[in-house]
Design an enzyme around this catalytic site. Sequence first.
Site, PDB file in Angstrom:
ATOM      1  N   SER A  16       0.975  -7.794   1.576  1.00 16.15           N
ATOM      2  CA  SER A  16       0.000  -6.983   2.107  1.00 16.15           C
ATOM      3  C   SER A  16      -0.973  -6.553   1.082  1.00 16.15           C
ATOM      4  CB  SER A  16       0.849  -5.866   2.913  1.00 16.15           C
ATOM      5  OG  SER A  16       0.255  -4.901   3.570  1.00 16.15           O
ATOM      6  N   GLN A  17      -0.882  -5.241   0.704  1.00 17.08           N
ATOM      7  CA  GLN A  17      -1.885  -4.988  -0.510  1.00 17.08           C
ATOM      8  C   GLN A  17      -1.625  -5.675  -1.666  1.00 17.08           C
ATOM      9  OE1 GLN A  17      -3.272  -0.748  -2.299  1.00 17.08           O
ATOM     10  NE2 GLN A  17      -1.243  -1.436  -3.257  1.00 17.08           N
ATOM     11  N   ASP A  72      -0.270  -9.367  13.988  1.00 16.49           N
ATOM     12  CA  ASP A  72      -0.237  -8.457  12.592  1.00 16.49           C
ATOM     13  C   ASP A  72      -1.423  -7.679  13.145  1.00 16.49           C
ATOM     14  OD1 ASP A  72      -0.517  -7.196  10.518  1.00 16.49           O
ATOM     15  OD2 ASP A  72      -0.336  -9.013   9.188  1.00 16.49           O
ATOM     16  N   HIS A  96       3.152  -7.169  10.943  1.00 19.39           N
ATOM     17  CA  HIS A  96       3.031  -7.038   9.730  1.00 19.39           C
ATOM     18  C   HIS A  96       4.095  -7.432   8.785  1.00 19.39           C
ATOM     19  CE1 HIS A  96       0.225  -6.643   6.289  1.00 19.39           C
ATOM     20  NE2 HIS A  96       0.965  -5.571   5.858  1.00 19.39           N
ATOM     21  N   TYR A 130       0.735  -1.192  -0.174  1.00 16.48           N
ATOM     22  CA  TYR A 130       0.085  -0.110  -0.001  1.00 16.48           C
ATOM     23  C   TYR A 130       0.852   1.126   0.150  1.00 16.48           C
ATOM     24  CZ  TYR A 130      -4.115   2.842   1.264  1.00 16.48           C
ATOM     25  OH  TYR A 130      -5.031   3.666   1.253  1.00 16.48           O
TER      26      TYR A 130
END
Length: 322
Positions: free
Chosen positions: A187-188, A273, A303, A92
């Site tokens: 992640s994203q 996370d 994370h 992100y």
Amino acid sequence: MPRFDLPLAELETYSPTIAAPDDFDDFWAATLAESRAAGGAPVVVPVETPLTTIEAYDVTFPGFGGDPVKAWLLVPAGARHPLPAVVEFNGYGGGRGLPFERLGWASAGYAHLFMDTRGQGSMWGAGGETPDPHGTGPSSSGFMTRGIEDPADYYYRRVFTDAVRAVDAVRTLPQVDPARVAVAGGSQGGGIALAAAGLCDDLVAVLPDVPFLCHFERAVGLTDRDPYQEVVRYLSVHRGADERVFRTLSYFDGANLATRATAPALFSVALMDFTCPPSTVFAAFNRYGATDKAIEVYTHNDHEGGQAYQWQAQARFLRDRV
């Protein structure tokens, strides 16, 4: 940092009902057909770098609605083509950066296409170069609520379509074996990889690392971290918009897209996370459509997850399937 989500034994069986709209499949079929009908072919230009063992190319391919999307293509210098390929999506706020920042996949013998995320690239890293020329209605800061009033206008409709078109594009390149394409991201990027898994045919593997964009309604109510907090801030102002907002998000939920995936998959999750809570990751993993799937669990990580350890696990997983 404490654990805050379900115990691991419960996570391993956590498979909530997450409603998908009745027109979910039609929505995505029409979206992809429209963008493919816009036509266009990838433009691939060699770039000079200090690298001696890897060749780099600046790629521009047609994404959502034919919009130009940038990517880097890296291939081992002197390799015999065609090669298996990894299409990777970014975290992100980051952009594609510089071509020599991510050398692992090409060094391992793959063609590696790293996609720029439209409109992003100015929060960290070395920048992005792909604009998002589509406007939206009211939104909070960031990207999570752009166009959230209507799924047709939602930001991730464009991003997920870009991801599918990236797979389409890489399959046309002479350096790539179109029958051996995998998708990956953290992640994203992991959430985008799940979207590609649910919307693309005949992938050889899917590698979502601590994926974002899964089980939205639980995530929004469970973590106080961005980016999910962007939705909270929006709803705190637009009181009473919950039903409309979560209906829009249901078209883009990784847990819904995962049910439509058929390629082998290696997930990862971190039990501490607070950005992508473990139960949201397991919701997607447990609902994932293929039987050939595994998940690496990092018990004491936030994370960042497994980082290099996870890449090593991904490389082994992919090697066994190409």
